[in-house]
Design a protein around this motif. Sequence first.
Motif, short mmCIF file in Angstrom:
data_model
loop_
_atom_site.label_atom_id
_atom_site.label_comp_id
_atom_site.label_asym_id
_atom_site.label_seq_id
_atom_site.Cartn_x
_atom_site.Cartn_y
_atom_site.Cartn_z
N THR A 89 -0.40 10.94 -27.41
CA THR A 89 0.39 10.01 -26.60
C THR A 89 1.29 10.83 -25.68
O THR A 89 1.74 11.92 -26.04
N SER A 90 1.54 10.28 -24.50
CA SER A 90 2.39 10.99 -23.55
C SER A 90 2.93 10.02 -22.51
O SER A 90 2.31 8.98 -22.23
N ASN A 91 4.07 10.36 -21.94
CA ASN A 91 4.58 9.61 -20.81
C ASN A 91 4.06 10.17 -19.50
O ASN A 91 4.27 9.59 -18.44
N ARG A 92 3.39 11.32 -19.56
CA ARG A 92 2.85 11.97 -18.37
C ARG A 92 1.34 11.85 -18.32
O ARG A 92 0.64 12.16 -19.29
N ASP A 103 3.86 12.14 -28.25
CA ASP A 103 4.80 12.44 -27.16
C ASP A 103 4.55 13.84 -26.59
O ASP A 103 5.45 14.67 -26.50
N ALA A 123 4.36 3.95 -19.99
CA ALA A 123 5.79 3.72 -20.12
C ALA A 123 6.28 3.99 -21.54
O ALA A 123 5.55 3.78 -22.52
N ARG A 124 7.52 4.43 -21.65
CA ARG A 124 8.10 4.73 -22.96
C ARG A 124 8.33 3.44 -23.75
O ARG A 124 8.56 2.38 -23.18
N SER A 160 10.89 -3.06 -23.18
CA SER A 160 9.86 -2.29 -23.88
C SER A 160 9.80 -2.79 -25.31
O SER A 160 10.71 -3.50 -25.77
#
Length: 419
Positions: free
Chosen positions: A317-320, A284, A229-230, A403
């Motif tokens: 790091t990634s949201n996917r 990201d 999660a962001r 968050s």
Amino acid sequence: MSFDAHDLDLNELIICRNLLNDEVISHIAQPADTPEEFRREAASCTARLIQLAETQGMGGSLLRTYLLYLLVHEKNLAAQAVEEFAKEGQIGGSLLKAFIHDLEILLPLLELPASTFLALPLLDEYTPTRAVASEASAALQELTKDAHEAKDYAIALLTYYRCYGYGEIATYRAFRWDKKEHRLAGIRHFEAQRLSDLIGYAHQKELLTGNTEAFVAGRPANNCLLVGARGTGKSSAVKALANEYYSQGLRLVQLTKSQLPSLPELMETLRGFASKRFIIFLDDLSFEESDTEYKSLKSAIEGGVEARPENVLIYATSNRRHLIRESWRDRLSEQDELYKNDSMNETISLSDRFGLIIQYYAPNQEEYLAIIAHMLKKQGIELTGEDLRIEGLRWEMAHSGRSGRTAEQFVRHYLGRVD
């Protein structure tokens, strides 16, 4: 101890000859012929010393402090050898003798008052406006405080090189890759965040620090992908590692997606700093199907002709989860089975090359409020449970959900209202 400054012959330096290119040292090595010229050059050198003292927070006998600064910031063969032959932990006996030889020549500059050479007592015990000592400079002062002989200084400096390196590698915790100049550029104003500042996610931090500590200690470790999660602190956790393990030789190098084709060149540069450990940080990270940069990353992580340096890991790091965007078309069963599998394999092949994948989830309500309470407490403010709940949840509902980022934004908002 009487000493005539004219008896100092710095032209006999071997390992540290590049010091002769420095304005202050060259003035001392070749004093001016006339008193007027000497005073003019001495004034220029004094201005240089005081400027550095004020910008770097240096004090004491400024000539000694300045020379030590040069010895750890300018390249010399002894410092380079420590980097190149990090596994041995020491330089060759002959090189050590040559290094001690140079320090024997430099010893008067390290031990005698600065006024001996620049005729200004102000430099002998200088107090800067603001004494700001970095961890590395404080370590250098500690290592050299009891040194009085050339061999003492040699041992202290070699210890420093092994722990911190030399030049910008010793000065900075984090770097960016300057593609135009083909070099590392230190990040001067790097966030001073520590892992203890990140509330919650204890299991994720345990996995992350366990892998990083193995890497720093020279044991096998994995490339790492932090996904989820962001605003959950994935990037903050990676950046905090550079502060936690700086004194153990860890450095962070941030690379953008557009710079991925430069990965081989960057890795070859980092290979030259064998006594240090580097995390290449890709923040990201995500790709579209049309992007080609991900192929450079796949090759760099695993599969290229040239092996990845053992002192380098990649953290992203990634949201996917799979990094490369998938479409429903890729999963449609009507597609030819062969091509569907090819598409799926290509999509997941990149993330599969990260040996450690750490999942981050959005915080629950209690975790979200705990983050706010921790941030406010650091500013000397403690809200009652009910006030915290009302204010924090009201902010959450008006913004993009719970968050760590939302909590931080609320704290900034709240502090901005406090008189």
